[in-house]
Design an enzyme around this catalytic site. Structure first.
Site, PDB file in Angstrom:
ATOM      1  N   LYS A  23      58.961   8.542 -43.729  1.00 46.66           N
ATOM      2  CA  LYS A  23      60.271   7.918 -43.474  1.00 46.66           C
ATOM      3  C   LYS A  23      60.388   6.597 -44.234  1.00 46.66           C
ATOM      4  O   LYS A  23      61.423   6.280 -44.829  1.00 46.66           O
ATOM      5  CB  LYS A  23      60.466   7.682 -41.963  1.00 46.66           C
ATOM      6  CG  LYS A  23      60.778   8.960 -41.212  1.00 46.66           C
ATOM      7  CD  LYS A  23      60.610   8.844 -39.707  1.00 46.66           C
ATOM      8  CE  LYS A  23      60.764  10.233 -39.080  1.00 46.66           C
ATOM      9  NZ  LYS A  23      60.451  10.283 -37.645  1.00 46.66           N
TER      10      LYS A  23
ATOM     11  N   GLN B 105      59.040   6.252 -32.923  1.00 41.40           N
ATOM     12  CA  GLN B 105      58.426   7.556 -33.170  1.00 41.40           C
ATOM     13  C   GLN B 105      57.898   8.151 -31.858  1.00 41.40           C
ATOM     14  O   GLN B 105      57.167   7.504 -31.118  1.00 41.40           O
ATOM     15  CB  GLN B 105      57.276   7.388 -34.186  1.00 41.40           C
ATOM     16  CG  GLN B 105      56.634   8.679 -34.618  1.00 41.40           C
ATOM     17  CD  GLN B 105      57.571   9.609 -35.391  1.00 41.40           C
ATOM     18  OE1 GLN B 105      58.364   9.169 -36.209  1.00 41.40           O
ATOM     19  NE2 GLN B 105      57.484  10.888 -35.105  1.00 41.40           N
TER      20      GLN B 105
ATOM     21  N   ASP C 283      68.437   7.949 -34.541  1.00 42.73           N
ATOM     22  CA  ASP C 283      67.835   9.234 -34.195  1.00 42.73           C
ATOM     23  C   ASP C 283      68.795  10.078 -33.348  1.00 42.73           C
ATOM     24  O   ASP C 283      68.592  11.275 -33.172  1.00 42.73           O
ATOM     25  CB  ASP C 283      66.550   8.989 -33.375  1.00 42.73           C
ATOM     26  CG  ASP C 283      65.309   9.502 -34.070  1.00 42.73           C
ATOM     27  OD1 ASP C 283      65.455  10.228 -35.067  1.00 42.73           O
ATOM     28  OD2 ASP C 283      64.199   9.167 -33.611  1.00 42.73           O
TER      29      ASP C 283
END
Ligand code: NDP
Length: 283
Positions: free
Chosen positions: A52, A96, A119
């Site tokens: 990422k 994460q 997200d």
């Protein structure tokens, strides 16, 4: 023989478009910023986070990664999120998952400002999606929608069967299909005679987590098959939820693994970060 949907090429095109947009934004005084937070030492999570960071930098997004040890406290993590919520250089925050067991994922996701939740996991953004409003959509299912759009595969009036009902893939894939005017069926582990249902589908989205679960027998000739799965087979080789070799003989179009949905997921994270930066710049 099915057409192969090249997710890698589509993702590359979108990233090129994003880079141009970012260059223009920078010239106008805004650099999109993404902060990624990782707790613990799960190797797969670290690989995802590194990827990422690299992808963000490649297209000119300002990127910072905050790495913390496995015994980092929930309180300290919530403080970090709060600090990032207030940081003017940061437009997207991603924590994460999975987090170590002593930290509540729900609490942490709830703490992220919905305006920076790139997200698309915050209940506010999920709620907006449910009522058909614009919000940050979960990156994997949103990537599927973008991929279909780029391939000129319309979902309007089509029967989409989603296998899987997780909050990050199955459910949002079903809702976004509905938003695109598909007729949607969701299947899961308690579904009876799943193959009879998937054989009615114009589009099958497989998000099960079982290697090669969907075979040619599950498909109507000409169906579009989207394979979300990232699994390892008995030989340790990467494979999807779809038995690609048999399915491609029946399907009209199919995504491979790797090189299908996977590259779209990070691309949509970058897309959402740019979208967020634009919204902040317009304030
Ligand atoms: P989850 O394990 O959270 O969900 C799996 C879903 O599949 C559940 O809803 C489960 O049903 C259903 N299921 C399990 N067994 C069966 C069965 N025998 N028949 C029908 N349905 C079944 O997984 P995720 O949604 O997080 O991920 C799915 C797959 O996608 C995984 O392989 C994962 O690695 C991959 N993935 C890929 C991404 C990408 O970027 N390409 C991103 C995220 C995930 P129930 O709810 O009843 O338990």
């Amino acid at each position: 023989m099915a057409a192969i949907i090249d997710g890698k090429a589509i993702a590359k095109d979108i990233r090129t478009e994003l880079k141009e947009e970012i260059d223009a934004m920078k010239a106008a005084g805004t650099t999109p910023g993404l902060a990624v937070v990782i707790v613990g030492d799960d190797p797969a999570s670290h690989t995802y986070v590194n990827s990422k960071e690299k992808s963000s930098k490649e297209i000119g997004i300002y990127s910072e990664v905050h790495r913390f040890p496995a015994d980092f406290t929930e309180e300290a993590l919530l403080e970090k999120v709060d600090e990032l919520n207030r940081d003017k250089n940061i437009h997207g925050i991603l924590v994460q998952l999975p987090l170590p067991k002593h930290i509540s994922e729900d609490k942490v996701i709830d703490a992220i400002s919905p305006e920076k939740d790139v997200d698309g996991f915050h209940p506010v953004n999920v709620g907006k999606m449910v009522i058909g409003k614009d919000s940050f959509y979960s990156c994997t299912p949103y990537g599927i929608m973008k991929m279909l759009e780029k391939e000129h595969i319309s979902l309007e009036g089509k029967h989409v069967v989603v296998i899987g009902r997780s909050n990050i893939v199955g459910k949002p894939a079903a809702l976004l299909s509905l938003m695109n005017n598909a007729t949607v069926t969701i299947c899961h582990s308690r579904t009876k005679d799943l193959a009879a249902i998937t054989r009615q589908a114009d589009v099958v989205i497989a998000a099960v987590g079982i290697p090669n679960y969907v075979t040619a027998d599950h498909l109507k000739p000409g169906a579009v098959v989207i394979d979300v799965g990232i699994n390892r087979n008995e030989e340790g080789k990467l494979c999807g939820d779809v038995d690609f070799n048999s399915a491609k003989e029946v399907a009209g179009a199919i995504t491979p693994v790797p090189g299908g949905v996977g590259p779209m997921t990070i691309t949509m994270l970058l897309y959402n970060t740019v979208k967020s930066a634009k919204a902040f710049a317009a304030k």
